[in-house]
Design an enzyme around this catalytic site. Sequence first.
Site, short mmCIF file in Angstrom:
data_model
loop_
_atom_site.label_atom_id
_atom_site.label_comp_id
_atom_site.label_asym_id
_atom_site.label_seq_id
_atom_site.Cartn_x
_atom_site.Cartn_y
_atom_site.Cartn_z
CG ASP A 195 -2.12 0.90 1.05
OD1 ASP A 195 -2.41 1.33 -0.09
OD2 ASP A 195 -2.77 1.21 2.06
CG HIS A 208 -0.31 2.01 -9.32
ND1 HIS A 208 -0.51 1.64 -8.01
CD2 HIS A 208 -1.42 2.71 -9.68
CE1 HIS A 208 -1.68 2.08 -7.60
NE2 HIS A 208 -2.26 2.74 -8.59
CG LEU A 265 9.76 -16.66 -4.01
CD1 LEU A 265 9.62 -16.67 -2.48
CD2 LEU A 265 10.07 -15.25 -4.49
C1 FPP Z 1 -1.89 0.13 -3.38
O1 FPP Z 1 -1.44 1.46 -3.40
C2 FPP Z 1 -1.39 -0.60 -4.53
C3 FPP Z 1 -2.17 -1.16 -5.51
C4 FPP Z 1 -3.63 -1.10 -5.54
C5 FPP Z 1 -1.55 -1.82 -6.67
C6 FPP Z 1 -0.35 -2.64 -6.33
C7 FPP Z 1 0.25 -3.11 -7.56
C8 FPP Z 1 1.56 -3.13 -7.81
C9 FPP Z 1 2.62 -2.69 -6.89
C10 FPP Z 1 2.01 -3.68 -9.10
C11 FPP Z 1 2.30 -5.13 -8.92
C12 FPP Z 1 2.41 -5.78 -10.22
C13 FPP Z 1 2.31 -7.11 -10.40
C14 FPP Z 1 2.43 -7.71 -11.73
C15 FPP Z 1 2.05 -8.02 -9.28
P1 FPP Z 1 -2.55 2.60 -3.42
O2 FPP Z 1 -2.84 2.93 -4.83
O3 FPP Z 1 -3.73 2.16 -2.62
O4 FPP Z 1 -1.78 3.75 -2.74
P2 FPP Z 1 -2.39 4.85 -1.74
O5 FPP Z 1 -2.69 4.11 -0.44
O6 FPP Z 1 -1.26 5.80 -1.60
O7 FPP Z 1 -3.60 5.43 -2.39
#
Ligand code: FPP
Length: 249
Positions: A29, A46, A140
């Site tokens: 997050d 992201h 893994l």
């Molecule tokens: C939460 O941050 C993150 C997500 C909803 C997306 C997570 C995805 C990735 C890190 C990419 C992973 C890729 C693969 C292929 C597995 P948020 O958007 O909720 O951040 P915020 O809390 O600051 O709003």
Amino acid sequence: MSVQKARTQPEIARRGQAFPLEHVAIIMDGNRRWADKKGLPRLMGHREGVKTLKELVRYTGANGLKYLTVYAFSSENWNRSPDEVNYLFELFGSVVRDELEELTANNVRLRFLGKTEDMPPHLQRSFQEAVQRTSGNTGLSLQVAINYGSRLELTEAVRKLAREVQAGRLSPEDIDVELLSSCLYTGDLPDPDLIIRTGGEMRLSNYLLWQAAYAELYVTPVLWPEFTPGEFEKAVAEFARRDRRYGGD
Ligand code: FPP
């Protein structure tokens, strides 16, 4: 344990198991907050989050972790703007395509947890290909929870068992913890020992609710794009200090 630098395979073999646990699950997050902090467009968070994940997969794989499960897209994330949902889907597709070779070379087995049948067909195809191509790998095991929601997972498991009972193939008394567990997406995985949440929120957000029954929880204010292997080691060190009693004395 050394921080940051991934150990080589011979070093691990000499030391035995590098981590005092086998399954770590992560709620990644804080991507958009990271972008806000840097004055970047929010979606860039992201993209940066993907870099963090790649580094962590390399690091945990090289250090002998058995299972890593990450929350990439929850069933509630459909409520985000269409632009963001499309961006995330494109990112998932390109990451799986671009990383497949390295994952295979590093002996990583990739799996997806969630209702992937509701994802766009081209993504489903690349997920299936990645799962097949890495299915024989023995290092893994990386689980990516995509279109995942724990309540839905449990509901579907219960529905499946109810159908078996209705068909006369199962009696209600046969339903126990093991049988229900085996009907979840995580059926053949051990429960997570440690659940890490970055970005500081103190909640599970519909992630592995059943599987988390005895997991240790670690919440850090560090935003996902800044979650380095060193931060991971801090979480593992905290885990090692905890006294796990599983409800006993
Ligand atoms: C939460 O941050 C993150 C997500 C909803 C997306 C997570 C995805 C990735 C890190 C990419 C992973 C890729 C693969 C292929 C597995 P948020 O958007 O909720 O951040 P915020 O809390 O600051 O709003």
